[in-house]
Structure formats: structure tokens, C-alpha cells
Design a protein around this motif. Structure first.
Motif, PDB file in Angstrom:
ATOM      1  N   THR A  74       0.449  -1.235  -0.244  1.00 63.88           N
ATOM      2  CA  THR A  74      -0.344   0.040  -0.345  1.00 63.88           C
ATOM      3  C   THR A  74       0.994   1.209   0.330  1.00 63.88           C
ATOM      4  O   THR A  74       1.990   0.724  -0.197  1.00 63.88           O
ATOM      5  CB  THR A  74      -0.849  -0.472   0.954  1.00 63.88           C
ATOM      6  OG1 THR A  74       0.372   0.135   2.584  1.00 63.88           O
ATOM      7  CG2 THR A  74      -1.487  -0.797   1.074  1.00 63.88           C
ATOM      8  N   ALA A 111      -6.011  -1.504  -4.763  1.00 65.31           N
ATOM      9  CA  ALA A 111      -6.221  -2.195  -3.823  1.00 65.31           C
ATOM     10  C   ALA A 111      -5.417  -3.278  -4.768  1.00 65.31           C
ATOM     11  O   ALA A 111      -5.154  -4.292  -3.715  1.00 65.31           O
ATOM     12  CB  ALA A 111      -7.689  -2.280  -3.866  1.00 65.31           C
ATOM     13  N   ASP A 125       5.564   1.235   2.843  1.00 63.67           N
ATOM     14  CA  ASP A 125       5.285   1.760   3.824  1.00 63.67           C
ATOM     15  C   ASP A 125       4.997   0.649   5.025  1.00 63.67           C
ATOM     16  O   ASP A 125       6.183   0.214   5.433  1.00 63.67           O
ATOM     17  CB  ASP A 125       3.212   1.325   2.910  1.00 63.67           C
ATOM     18  CG  ASP A 125       3.708  -0.408   2.824  1.00 63.67           C
ATOM     19  OD1 ASP A 125       4.213  -0.970   3.432  1.00 63.67           O
ATOM     20  OD2 ASP A 125       2.334  -0.818   2.365  1.00 63.67           O
TER      21      ASP A 125
END
Length: 244
Positions: A42, A61, A84
Motif C-alpha cells: 500500500t 487495491a 509502507d
């Protein structure tokens, strides 16, 4: 127990590639986990490259972010994944080829038809041919009958104009000389230049005179507007007493 960030890799697609100047191009970057890591990263991708490109987009996504732009130039770009909490950042360099786009040149002449010596404005406008877009820059070379031969810089709208009084009947040609982004092109237009009206003024000296006296008769021919220039050719004098 310690769980470190997994490595990631960035793969990039560019569609179309090569493209032409001003064409809409979609660049997509997909971030994937490197084994033994797994899962979908992400965060964000930052696209950078020539021409000042610097755009940051969020991954969807599926771990993909896409940039759509019509301002790419050729060169080496980068899609940088900023990482992330679970995946370390990574970089995906990619090459883009952007070729010159085709152009088209249209010519206008005002007035047309005209008369000899009349002031005529010749304009040429250069436009991009799809899928290219944008406004061409550079110069136009105008040539035409009567000796027209002049090179003029395009303005901000892609138009160049020249004003002339030397046109003759024939074909005016405008050659766009191209720039780094657009290929050269040529436009032409037939022009008609008719004879201008003229007027004749006469002087007699001396007047009055006496029989047998030497008299000088002069005639001057001038152009009638909108014509201009100096008429050439001959004058025929006729008059009483057998003048011819």
C-alpha cells in the motif's frame, strides 16, 4: 519477535510507447512483494522524469497506480514506491520514446483576388495532427510568384503572416520548417492578381501657343488605389493637326 519490512519491486508499463508529442500516454506502476514476503503493498508511487514531471499517486487495491499525461518527452523516468509499514520502498526506472508529431499547414490570402500592387496579407497556420497535440513553434517560409520569399516566426497560436505588394497570379506556398516536437509540413493556395486601374494626366507647354511653335505634350500614368506601383509600357498621343 521481530518482523521486518519485506522487499518490494516496481514494474512499469507505458501505453503507447513510442508515442508522439502531445499524445495522451498512460503510465502504470505496479508494486509487488519480493519473496519470502507476500501480500499487496500500500502507499504511494512518485513518478519523476524529464520536463519537470513530479507526481505522487496512491496505489489502488491491486498495488497499482496510473498516471495519464500528454506532456511527456523522451528520456528516462522513474516510478518510486515510497514504502509502507510492511514493505520497503523500491524504484522502477523506465524509458519513454516520444517522436515528432505530424503537422498540417493551411494558407489564407486576403484579399484574393487582388490587383497589381495591392497590399495583400498572406497567413499560414500550423496545427498538430492527432494523436499529437499542442501548438507548433518555429518558422514559416512563404514563397510565391512576383518574388515573394520571406521567413516569419510563428506566434503563440501557431500562425505567421506576411504583408506584400509584389504578388502575381500563381500559387503561394507556405513551408513549416518544423521544431523539436513537430514534423515539417507544406500548405499552398492559388492566388489571382488582376490588372489595376490606371489614370492618365496630360500637360501641354506652352498652352496656349501660336502656329508653328514648339509644344511639349507630356502624359503621366499613375496607378489607381488599391493598386500601386509605376505603370510601364507605352503612350499613344493623338490630336488635331495629325498628331499620332
Amino acid at each position: 519477535m521481530t518482523v521486518n519490512q519485506a522487499s518490494s519491486t516496481v514494474s512499469v508499463t507505458v501505453e503507447p510507447n513510442p508515442s508522439v508529442c502531445g499524445e495522451t500516454v498512460t503510465v502504470c506502476a505496479t508494486v509487488t512483494a519480493v519473496a519470502p514476503g507476500s501480500g499487496t503493498p500500500t502507499g504511494t508511487i512518485t513518478f519523476t522524469g524529464p520536463g519537470g514531471l513530479n507526481v505522487t499517486l496512491a496505489l489502488d487495491a491491486g498495488g497499482t497506480a496510473c498516471l495519464t499525461t500528454s506532456s511527456l518527452t523522451g528520456g528516462t523516468y522513474s516510478a518510486t514506491y515510497n514504502g509502507d509499514s510492511c514493505f520497503a520502498g523500491s524504484d522502477g526506472p523506465f524509458e519513454v520514446t516520444v517522436n515528432q508529431a505530424a503537422s498540417t499547414t493551411t494558407v489564407s490570402v486576403d484579399p484574393n483576388p487582388s490587383v497589381c500592387g495591392e497590399t495583400v496579407t498572406v497567413c499560414a497556420t500550423v496545427t498538430a495532427v492527432a494523436p499529437g497535440s499542442g501548438t507548433p513553434t518555429g518558422t514559416i517560409t512563404f514563397t510565391g510568384p512576383g518574388g515573394l520569399n520571406e521567413t516569419v516566426t510563428l506566434d503563440a497560436s501557431g500562425t505567421a503572416c506576411v504583408t506584400t505588394t509584389v504578388l502575381e497570379t500563381g500559387t503561394v506556398t507556405a513551408v513549416y520548417n518544423g521544431d523539436s516536437c513537430f514534423l515539417p509540413s507544406t500548405g499552398s493556395l492559388d492566388v489571382t492578381v488582376n490588372q489595376a486601374s490606371s489614370t492618365v494626366s496630360v500637360t501641354v507647354d506652352p498652352n496656349p501657343s501660336v502656329c508653328g511653335e514648339t509644344v511639349t505634350v507630356c502624359a503621366t500614368v499613375t496607378a489607381v488605389a488599391p493598386g500601386s506601383g509605376t505603370p510601364t509600357g507605352t503612350i499613344t498621343f493623338t490630336g488635331p493637326g495629325g498628331l499620332n
